[in-house]
Design an enzyme around this catalytic site. Structure first.
Site, PDB file in Angstrom:
ATOM      1  N   LEU A  55      57.319 -23.264  42.741  1.00 35.40           N
ATOM      2  CA  LEU A  55      57.795 -23.393  44.120  1.00 35.40           C
ATOM      3  C   LEU A  55      57.314 -24.671  44.781  1.00 35.40           C
ATOM      4  O   LEU A  55      57.674 -24.967  45.899  1.00 35.40           O
ATOM      5  CB  LEU A  55      57.310 -22.195  44.931  1.00 35.40           C
ATOM      6  CG  LEU A  55      58.097 -20.913  44.668  1.00 35.40           C
ATOM      7  CD1 LEU A  55      57.419 -19.739  45.322  1.00 35.40           C
ATOM      8  CD2 LEU A  55      59.516 -21.045  45.170  1.00 35.40           C
ATOM      9  N   ARG A  56      56.501 -25.415  44.054  1.00 33.77           N
ATOM     10  CA  ARG A  56      55.953 -26.620  44.660  1.00 33.77           C
ATOM     11  C   ARG A  56      57.073 -27.596  45.043  1.00 33.77           C
ATOM     12  O   ARG A  56      56.988 -28.292  46.041  1.00 33.77           O
ATOM     13  CB  ARG A  56      54.971 -27.295  43.708  1.00 33.77           C
ATOM     14  CG  ARG A  56      53.929 -28.095  44.457  1.00 33.77           C
ATOM     15  CD  ARG A  56      53.244 -29.069  43.553  1.00 33.77           C
ATOM     16  NE  ARG A  56      52.524 -28.414  42.470  1.00 33.77           N
ATOM     17  CZ  ARG A  56      51.266 -28.065  42.549  1.00 33.77           C
ATOM     18  NH1 ARG A  56      50.603 -28.251  43.658  1.00 33.77           N
ATOM     19  NH2 ARG A  56      50.655 -27.503  41.533  1.00 33.77           N
ATOM     20  N   ALA A  57      58.128 -27.607  44.228  1.00 32.12           N
ATOM     21  CA  ALA A  57      59.234 -28.516  44.505  1.00 32.12           C
ATOM     22  C   ALA A  57      59.836 -28.227  45.875  1.00 32.12           C
ATOM     23  O   ALA A  57      60.023 -29.136  46.690  1.00 32.12           O
ATOM     24  CB  ALA A  57      60.291 -28.390  43.423  1.00 32.12           C
TER      25      ALA A  57
END
Lengths: 640, 341
Positions: free
Chosen positions: B278-280
């Protein structure tokens, strides 16, 4: 210039002598420019073998009167940047700091002998200081110290070795190549005008005047335009190059007492800054320049060109620049356009390149990527190799070396305690000794290194007619599989392709698989099978890699039907013998190899050659991802 | 202090300067990776960073440059201080710390203070580069050639925001929150995916091929080198303007709203591109918000997403190592599809 005309007289017909003499002349002028502006232009990269020619240049360098600090490859970062003087501190028991070599070189030069062998650990802080004009704050010095210096990098590398670190080289303005120069050439020249060496060092007055001039030197827009266009035309992408070239041209102008740039200044910058960086033959005139005469073609430049300083297509009068008071009162001054100037500079640059370089440039299509790039992260072979691990307690001796800093750190906190505890026989000498640091055996720490297990895959790819026509695509597929594996393992790859009368180093060792793939996609097929040449080249590459501390692994993709000899001529019997011969050589080198037979039916010839090389043999029909991975793995575990 | 080339005077390389400004607005985006050839002005832009940022308030005498307003995340020195005494603050310029390629582990994480140990026999920690970079920027040139053991170290610190030193009998924990800025030439070696992931934005720079632009760059460079002081003074006003713009954007940042539609777009885009984790999405969200603030908008719009998506996602695509199509183009293509849908 008097000196130039004398030089012109001397070099009547022999092009190569004249060219090398020009190089020497430029090398001497470079010394004067260094003196004038030691740090503004980054410095000099001198490519020359150890010998009288280089010695003469170096002795002239030493006589310049600039601070000159030599940095040997064995220097550590503490010495380079300043820090604790360990020897003295240990001797007296009192903390003693020392200035680093870079601080000592302020307003002068740092000389790097054998610059191509310097480890990145030394180069990185050097470049940082070169860029920022200061040595960053360290543990010991809380404030950064300003130091401005130029670098003289002496490159002794052989043609097949990687040269000076590309990042460093790029920052140095002048690139001189004195390899082709023989001592007798300079001797002859010196006899002709003896005073030469004496003129190199500028008198303090002249130096001050020239430095003052340097601040005022102006370049016209046309000249700037020409400079950038020439750089672009020669395939120099970096913007540092034209910037440095401008700086060098300005210094050259100041040296000659001008404050307007002249063709001569631009010519010098083109020869010493732009030409050695050229990666491509100047492109065809672009759309907007279509009306201009095309750039010189091959036969024209292969001939000895007129002196670069006075090319015939530019006006001989100095161009009137921005300073009207200095311009000669010419009734109709012919303003040279940027295109004229560019043409002049490119011609000057090309004229200074040795003929073989020209050929190489002319045949090259894309941007060249020399084997100098990309290996700076590689640890070089040394007494101990590998990445350092934290030091650990232990006795030095044998293969273990004392880690002085860690030993001191271990001893440091216990000094109070040890000073307090009286020794068995207190006396005068003991009392004196007590002021020193008391180090006990239990403090000793030793250095540890972890051997790099990195390896490089050398792919020898048969693109000849016999193997290629149907099988080349399949072979390429196999190579892609191999590449993916090496990506996972972070190995580097190097590709040798062979077809027709030659083997070609398609790609020097790199970790960039994109480049590897790109290089392979463009590979055409057809022609004879010069297997011996390919094995020879693979052998050379392996030796090179070994020297860098990398384990080479060879993968040959070929049907083994050699029919071109080592000399590049046809002849099946001789070709086979040659291939066997180099196969033997490979075996004696002791490196691993894998032979993937690309012929339709597995063939005794390839099998036999593989046996000679001591290579594992894998027929192509059985090449599947799984099998190949397995074969490579067993090969690697053997190699590790 | 050596003078640096003024940021406002940098021409060309718009994507790079934009990425740097966006990160300056919101450091939590997590850094910039600049990939490209040598001599494209990468180092120049990064070193000029300090120009962009206003001075920060730090606790006087604190080696870790703690924030006087936030005593919670304080360093060991500040924690040991008597809470009743008043904290004296002072203004300091934001640190831009260079991490050279060959740096030793000692130098990076810090080590026993030899001077104190030798002269007084005191065991004291001497902070390293990570401590110096706290609340500032850590710049690594040729980051792709960095030794593996240093990379490991950086990955950990960059993720946790604190540096834990357990060595030589020292046990120190200090905050090290910095913006990682890396540059390098990908042709010379590739980055470990883990480190790649730590960079919020990535930019690809190419040497400008436009002759006029190149002449302009050379002219400015020459003017700077001839007289850095005068050149700096000439650009002072523009630099100030830029600084103000960033300050304003910072203030505005909290007010910028992101509609659910936009969030949906972000999520769909990341899903389509198949980015890991989910970092993107988070980075993309923060980057678009910072960019909107920089542009003076109070709501994130599709155009902001369009500018930021390539920067935030380019290096996160799960990629075939042999595929050399530009990832930025892939992001753009997916974005068009998502927007059209």
């Amino acid at each position: 210039m008097k000196r130039c005309t004398a030089l012109q007289h001397m070099a009547q017909d022999n092009t190569s002598t004249r060219q090398s003499l020009d190089a020497w002349h430029d090398a001497l002028i470079s010394l004067q420019i260094l003196q004038l502006d030691p740090h503004g232009l980054g410095g000099v990269c001198l490519r020359a073998p150890h010998g009288p020619v280089r010695e003469r240049w170096l002795s002239a360098l030493a006589s310049l009167g600039l601070p000159l600090v030599k940095v040997p490859g064995s220097a550590d970062a503490e010495r380079l940047l300043g820090g604790i003087d360990l020897a003295h501190t240990l001797q007296t028991g009192q903390l003693r700091m020392q200035a680093g070599l870079l601080q000592q070189a302020d307003q002068g030069l740092v000389c790097l002998p054998m610059a191509e062998r310097l480890p990145p650990a030394l180069l990185a802080p050097l470049m940082q200081a070169l860029d920022s004009g200061q040595v960053a704050a360290t543990h010991h010095a809380s404030a950064p110290t300003a130091t401005r210096f130029g670098v003289v990098a002496l490159d002794e590398s052989l043609p097949d070795e990687s040269g000076v670190n590309a990042a460093l080289q790029e920052r140095l303005g002048l690139w001189l190549d004195l390899q082709a120069l023989s001592p007798s050439d300079i001797d002859a020249r010196l006899n002709d005008n003896e005073d030469d060496a004496l003129h190199i060092r500028l008198s303090p007055g002249a130096l001050a005047r020239a430095r003052e001039k340097l601040q005022q030197v102006q370049a016209s827009d046309a000249q700037l335009h020409a400079l950038c266009a020439s750089a672009l035309g020669l395939g120099i992408g970096s913007l540092r190059a034209p910037s440095l070239a401008l700086r060098v041209a300005s210094a050259h102008a100041a040296l000659n007492g001008r404050h307007v740039l002249d063709d001569e200044d631009l010519g010098f910058a083109a020869r010493c800054v732009l030409a050695p960086r050229a990666t491509q033959w100047p492109a065809e005139p672009s759309a907007e320049q279509a009306a201009e005469p095309p750039p010189p073609d091959n036969d024209e430049t292969a001939e000895p060109r007129p002196k670069p300083e006075t090319p015939d297509q530019t006006p001989t009068d100095p161009p009137p620049g921005d300073a009207p008071e200095d311009a000669p009162p010419d009734p109709a001054p012919q303003e040279p356009t940027a295109e004229d100037l560019q043409e002049m500079m490119v011609a000057a640059a090309l004229a200074s390149l040795p003929p073989h370089m020209l050929d190489a440039l002319a045949t090259q299509k894309g941007a060249r990527s020399g084997n100098t790039s990309g290996r700076s992260g590689q640890t070089r072979a040394g007494q101990q190799r590998g990445r350092p691990l934290p030091p650990r307690p232990g006795r030095p001796g044998g293969h273990a070396r004392l880690h002085v800093l860690a030993t001191l750190r271990a001893a440091a906190p216990r000094q109070r305690l040890r000073q307090a505890a009286p020794l068995v026989s207190p006396g005068d000498t003991e009392a004196r000794l007590m002021r020193r640091i008391a180090i006990r055996a239990e403090d000793f720490h030793i250095q540890r290194y972890q051997q790099r297990s990195s390896s490089c895959l050398i792919l020898a790819l048969d693109a000849s007619g016999s193997a290629a026509l149907q099988r080349l695509a399949e072979a390429k597929g196999a190579v892609e599989l191999l590449l993916q594996q090496s990506y996972a393992r972070r190995d580097s790859v190097c590709i040798v392709a062979f077809r027709g009368a030659q083997a070609q180093l398609l790609l020097p060792a790199t970790r960039s698989l994109v480049r590897a793939k790109r290089a392979m996609t463009g590979l055409p097929g057809g022609g004879g099978t010069p297997l011996a040449l390919a094995l020879k080249m693979a052998h050379e590459q392996a030796a090179l890699l070994q020297r860098q501390g990398v384990t080479p692994i060879l993968v040959v993709l070929s049907d083994g039907r050699a029919n071109v000899t080592l000399q590049g001529v046809g002849g099946r019997t001789q070709a086979q013998a040659d291939a066997q011969n180099w196969g033997q050589q490979w075996r004696s080198s002791g490196h691993r190899a894998l032979w993937i037979d690309t012929s339709m039916q597995p063939d005794a010839q390839a099998q036999q050659l593989a046996a000679t090389m001591g290579a594992s043999y894998l027929p192509m029909p059985q090449v599947q991802a799984q099998r190949m991975a397995h074969a490579m793995d067993s090969l690697r575990t053997g190699a590790a | 202090m050596a003078l640096t080339f003024p940021f406002a005077a940098i021409v060309g390389q718009d994507e790079m300067t934009l990425a740097i400004q966006v990160v300056a607005v919101d450091p939590s985006i997590g850094g910039v990776l600049v990939l490209g050839d040598r001599g494209t002005g990468k180092s120049t832009a990064v070193r000029a960073l300090a120009d962009l940022l206003p001075p920060i308030q730090v606790v006087k005498g604190c080696p870790y440059r703690c924030d006087p307003a936030k005593p919670a995340g304080a360093c060991p020195v500040c924690q040991a201080r008597d809470p009743k005494t008043k904290v004296v603050a002072e203004r300091q310029t934001v640190a831009v710390v260079d991490l050279p390629l060959g740096a030793t582990e000692d130098r990076v994480v810090g080590a026993l203070d030899l001077e104190k140990a030798l002269s007084q026999g005191i065991k004291q920690f001497s902070p390293g580069l990570l401590a110096q970079a706290h609340r500032g920027f850590l710049y690594i040139d040729e980051v792709n050639l960095l030794d593996d053991h240093l990379v490991d170290l950086l990955i950990d610190v960059a993720a946790s925001g604190e540096n834990l030193v357990e060595r030589e009998g020292l046990s120190v924990r200090h905050p090290a929150r910095f913006v990682l800025v890396g540059s390098g030439n990908p042709e010379e070696g590739e980055l470990r995916p883990q480190l790649l992931d730590r960079f919020g934005l990535s930019v690809q720079v190419r040497t400008p091929q436009d002759l006029k632009l190149r002449v302009d760059i050379i002219k400015r460079r020459d003017a700077f080198e001839k007289d850095p002081v005068a050149f700096k003074a000439l650009w002072h006003k523009d630099n100030q303007k830029l600084q103000k713009r960033i300050l304003k954007a910072r203030e505005r940042l909290a007010e910028v709203t992101v509609s659910d539609d936009m969030l949906m777009l972000c999520a769909r885009l990341c899903q389509q591109l198949g980015t890991d984790g989910l970092r993107a999405e988070l980075t993309l969200l923060r980057a678009t918000r910072a960019f909107a603030a920089l542009q003076g908008h109070l709501a994130v719009q599709a155009e902001h997403l369009q500018s930021m998506a390539p920067l935030a996602l380019r290096h996160r695509l799960r990629r075939n190592p042999l595929d050399d199509t530009d990832s930025g183009a892939r992001v753009q293509r997916s974005l068009q599809e998502v927007l059209a849908a």
